[in-house]
Design a protein around this motif. Structure first.
Motif, PDB file in Angstrom:
ATOM      1  N   LEU A  86       2.080   1.730  -3.512  1.00  0.00           N
ATOM      2  CA  LEU A  86       1.011   2.225  -4.385  1.00  0.00           C
ATOM      3  C   LEU A  86       0.476   3.587  -3.955  1.00  0.00           C
ATOM      4  N   LYS A 115      -0.808   5.764 -12.523  1.00  0.00           N
ATOM      5  CA  LYS A 115      -1.777   4.736 -12.108  1.00  0.00           C
ATOM      6  C   LYS A 115      -2.212   3.867 -13.295  1.00  0.00           C
ATOM      7  N   ASN A 116      -2.195   4.463 -14.506  1.00  0.00           N
ATOM      8  CA  ASN A 116      -2.581   3.693 -15.701  1.00  0.00           C
ATOM      9  C   ASN A 116      -1.520   2.657 -16.066  1.00  0.00           C
ATOM     10  N   PRO A 147      -5.432  -6.771  -5.374  1.00  0.00           N
ATOM     11  CA  PRO A 147      -5.268  -6.689  -3.919  1.00  0.00           C
ATOM     12  C   PRO A 147      -5.668  -7.980  -3.213  1.00  0.00           C
ATOM     13  N   TYR A 179      -3.002  -3.921 -10.308  1.00  0.00           N
ATOM     14  CA  TYR A 179      -2.940  -4.336  -8.897  1.00  0.00           C
ATOM     15  C   TYR A 179      -4.051  -5.330  -8.593  1.00  0.00           C
ATOM     16  N   ILE A 214      -1.210   4.354  -1.440  1.00  0.00           N
ATOM     17  CA  ILE A 214      -2.493   4.337  -0.722  1.00  0.00           C
ATOM     18  C   ILE A 214      -2.227   4.827   0.708  1.00  0.00           C
ATOM     19  N   ARG A 253       0.837  -1.216   0.000  1.00  0.00           N
ATOM     20  CA  ARG A 253       0.000   0.000   0.000  1.00  0.00           C
ATOM     21  C   ARG A 253       0.865   1.257   0.000  1.00  0.00           C
ATOM     22  N   GLN A 287     -10.784 -10.763 -11.940  1.00  0.00           N
ATOM     23  CA  GLN A 287      -9.986  -9.679 -11.359  1.00  0.00           C
ATOM     24  C   GLN A 287      -8.572  -9.651 -11.947  1.00  0.00           C
ATOM     25  N   LEU A 345     -11.270   3.125 -16.274  1.00  0.00           N
ATOM     26  CA  LEU A 345     -10.606   3.873 -15.194  1.00  0.00           C
ATOM     27  C   LEU A 345      -9.078   3.742 -15.285  1.00  0.00           C
ATOM     28  N   LYS A 346      -8.609   2.791 -16.080  1.00  0.00           N
ATOM     29  CA  LYS A 346      -7.166   2.664 -16.318  1.00  0.00           C
ATOM     30  C   LYS A 346      -6.773   3.352 -17.623  1.00  0.00           C
ATOM     31  N   GLU A 366      -7.618  -8.128  -0.671  1.00  0.00           N
ATOM     32  CA  GLU A 366      -9.075  -8.040  -0.518  1.00  0.00           C
ATOM     33  C   GLU A 366      -9.666  -7.990  -1.915  1.00  0.00           C
ATOM     34  N   ARG A 367     -10.079  -9.148  -2.429  1.00  0.00           N
ATOM     35  CA  ARG A 367     -10.624  -9.188  -3.790  1.00  0.00           C
ATOM     36  C   ARG A 367     -11.882  -8.343  -3.866  1.00  0.00           C
ATOM     37  N   GLY A 368     -12.024  -7.574  -4.923  1.00  0.00           N
ATOM     38  CA  GLY A 368     -13.227  -6.757  -5.008  1.00  0.00           C
ATOM     39  C   GLY A 368     -13.647  -6.485  -6.446  1.00  0.00           C
ATOM     40  N   LEU A 369     -14.895  -6.787  -6.753  1.00  0.00           N
ATOM     41  CA  LEU A 369     -15.499  -6.440  -8.036  1.00  0.00           C
ATOM     42  C   LEU A 369     -16.917  -5.988  -7.725  1.00  0.00           C
TER      43      LEU A 369
END
Lengths: 402, 305
Positions: free
Chosen positions: B50, B72-73, B79, B77, B52, B47, B141, B100-101, B81-84
């Motif tokens: 990156l 950032k593009n 993470p 990453y 964060i 983090r 992901q 967003l990339k 904590e997988r998140g979609l």
């Protein structure tokens, strides 16, 4: 394309593309139309639509009954039918072809007495129709200046002895519109704020915070979310406004209230100036909540903390109406959360001094800036605390945990 | 020229020192293993890299300088904590994350179908993300991590929810990315994957670097003269030159006395007429090195190799 725009586009289409958004959106006007249709059905079913006969013994009637205005949706137009003699009229009434008849006796011009024989009782609508019919014939050929005004009676301006309240009776219709617009704005502010809260909580629930902050800056993300969800609210207002305009164009002259409606543009503009910072302020508060709670269930429980103070002025409507410049009304209109609604109401009921308006607008802008700053901090603190709540004290601690 | 340069970073949360004076470099075309037990400071380190989190002290340089919005593009990453977004269609979710990339709709249209095919997700593209299995979501992901062709790839436990077939698929993809000159940091507990993939590792525990260097160097530095044999015969209770005999599952480990070489032990065994099915130098596994270092790891015992 800017990432703020991409976030806003996602937030907007995420809500607007769903059927449930349109169901919720259309349920309000459809519900209102249904209520109105119900009211029309009730009022039309309770009165007789049969004609009323008349016998002109005075030889007064030179102009036959006519109706310049379109009939109201809520009151049926009762045709007035002439009869040569009272016997004929009575026979018609007894046979049920007319609901009643009236006799204009000889010497009416001096006595102004009318005899009304009925099966169905005399209603206000019929009385008004007869009144207009007789006046028109009485005044036929005579030029009376301001005839319509004379018939309508005097205009009253009500002023309390202490001078704190003054209302012109004919301005009541001006008051209604800002109140309705204020209410619509509150609905939109709360629903957009609610969407925003949901959007922030969803980032936590979906564990997407880390992905997001390594793709866009927190400021771009929050700006995109606010713009997207505000647009959802504006879409709601636009659709409702469009429907209202179509409704007024089609039905406006058939609803007595809409005939008298006047729009006070300065008040509308001032309401807008109040409501814009209020929207930002409420959104930022919602974002703080979203960033500090752990899931949407918890968010739903605490939303009341924000919605209740905003709606407080509606609970004290009568106080604000009776004493718009009283201490309590002023306090409500200065407190940032209740200010937009309370001040809009005060503006409808009284002349609010310019310095007060400017002060409240400035206060709302100041609080908006403060809450946005806090929202940014709450967002940064809360984004990695997936299953933990951010404490209020953390928000105000210098530097925070990050 | 290193893509990531971490220099003496430290980070404290309240009373907990999450990261203490951590430094390492990662170069392009290398898979770098960031290893450590649970709570050792790996995720905090990532983090900080990156941006964060901000370090209390020290600095990070990524792709030649401090992290910026434009960079950032260039970063993919995955993470821990997988998140979609769970409540939207898989293809919509991946399209959004790709925009967003910095990818254009045309680029996404060109690349997404190929990635969905490669990860065997094409038939699921019109399903909501929440309807997918955990493994499928992880593959999705990974697509979001790689689709924008990032220069730096940081992946946290990339194999955790994958079956052997998909594990092999991801390993092959990571090797391709390395061949393409990408800089890859991989966090994992699966030491066999580190052994197969990583060129260099850093082992952190309690926020401190315990071990850092090339994998081959680390093996060499932990190498002993121990041997492992397999025989169907019964071994005598003692063998000349052997300090300790330890029975493993199918093998027997022989620890030589100091100064005795494996060749001498082989000669002794042959001279005693012991029939050998297998004889090998017992190179320590990364698991063993990990356990040894972490158990031994007191502050100040850093081994920079």
């Amino acid at each position: 394309m800017s990432k703020t725009f991409e976030v806003a586009k996602y937030e907007y289409t995420h809500h607007v593309a769903r059927p449930r958004f349109w169901i919720a959106l259309l349920s309000v006007p459809v519900g209102m139309v249904l209520v109105m249709l119900f009211a029309i059905a009730i009022s039309l079913s309770s009165v007789s639509k049969l004609p009323v006969g008349y016998v002109d013994e005075a030889g007064l009637i030179a102009i036959p009954p006519s109706f310049a205005e379109k009939p109201s949706l809520f009151e049926p137009v009762i045709p007035l039918r002439p009869y040569a003699s009272e016997q004929e009229a009575r026979a018609a009434a007894e046979s049920g072809s007319i609901q009643a008849y009236f006799v204009i006796p000889e010497g009416y011009e001096s006595t102004f007495q009318v005899r009304y024989y009925y099966n169905e009782p005399l209603t206000g609508t019929i009385r008004n129709q007869i009144q207009r019919f007789l006046s028109e014939n009485l005044l036929a050929g005579i030029q009376v200046p301001n005839q319509a005004r004379l018939e309508a009676g005097s205009l009253y301006t009500l002023v309390s002895l202490d001078g704190t309240r003054s209302t012109a009776e004919n301005e009541i219709s001006k008051i209604i519109l800002p109140l309705v617009v204020g209410l619509l704005f509150v609905i939109v502010v709360l629903s957009s704020g609610g969407y925003l809260l949901q959007a922030v909580v969803e980032e936590k629930e979906n564990r997407t915070m880390e992905i997001m902050v390594t793709s866009v800056s927190p400021n771009e993300l929050m700006a995109g979310k606010i713009i997207g969800n505000l647009s959802v609210g504006l879409t709601q207002i636009l659709v409702w406004a469009l429907m209202a305009v179509v409704f007024v164009l089609v039905m406006g002259d058939r609803i007595p209230f809409l005939r008298q409606l006047q729009i006070s543009w300065p008040n509308m503009l001032l309401s807008l100036l109040l409501l814009l910072p209020s929207f930002v302020f409420t959104s930022a508060l919602m974002a703080i909540l979203g960033a500090t709670v752990t899931d949407s269930q918890e968010a739903a429980q605490v939303t009341g903390l924000i919605t209740f103070p905003i709606l407080i002025p509606y609970y004290f409507f009568s106080v604000l109406m009776m004493h718009p410049n009283g201490a309590f009304s002023r306090a409500l209109s200065y407190f940032p959360m209740s200010a937009p609604v309370a001040m809009t109401m005060r503006m409808a009921f009284t002349q609010v001094p310019a310095w007060e308006l400017l002060m409240v607008i400035a206060l709302l802008v100041l609080f908006s800036v403060l809450t946005i700053w806090l929202a940014g901090k709450a967002f940064r603190l809360g984004m990695l605390q997936y299953s933990r709540r951010v404490r209020l004290s953390q928000l105000f601690r210098k530097g925070g945990a990050l | 020229m290193q893509s990531i340069h971490v220099e003496h970073i430290s980070k404290r949360f309240g009373d907990t020192q999450a990261v203490r004076d951590v430094s390492f470099d990662v170069v392009p075309g290398e898979i770098f293993g960031l290893l450590g037990p649970n709570g050792s400071g790996k995720t905090t380190t990532i983090r900080i890299i990156l941006d964060i989190l901000k370090p209390d002290s020290g600095s990070v340089s990524i792709l030649g300088g401090a992290m910026s919005e434009a960079k950032k593009n260039q970063i993919g990453y995955l993470p821990e904590e997988r998140g979609l977004y769970q409540d939207i269609l898989l293809d919509k979710c991946l399209e959004y994350l790709a925009t967003l990339k910095g990818m254009s709709p045309q680029q996404i249209k060109q690349k997404l179908p190929a990635y969905l095919d490669e990860f065997d997700l094409s038939s699921h593209r019109k399903k909501k993300v929440k309807e997918l299995s955990k493994g499928m979501q992880q593959k999705a992901q990974l697509i979001a991590t790689l689709i924008h062709n990032p220069q730096v790839i940081i992946i946290d436990e990339p194999f955790s929810a994958l079956d052997p077939v998909n594990t092999q698929l991801v390993k092959d993809i990571l090797k391709q990315q390395r061949s393409a000159g990408k800089t890859i940091i991989m966090c994992t507990h699966q030491m066999n994957q580190v052994e197969q993939l990583c060129d260099k590792i850093v082992l952190v525990d309690k926020g401190e670097v315990l071990l850092y260097g090339g994998l081959q160097q680390i093996y060499e530095s932990f190498a002993t003269d121990d041997v492992r044999i397999n025989t169907s015969m019964e071994l005598p209770p003692s063998i000349p030159g052997v300090r300790k005999i330890e029975r493993l599952n199918t093998m027997i480990k022989l620890e030589p006395q100091p100064g005795v070489k494996p060749q001498e032990i082989l000669n002794t065994l042959v001279s005693q007429g012991i029939q050998l099915n297998a004889f090998e130098i017992a190179v320590p596994s990364l698991d063993e090195i990990f356990i040894k270092v972490v158990k031994k790891g007191e502050p100040g015992d850093e081994q920079d190799l």
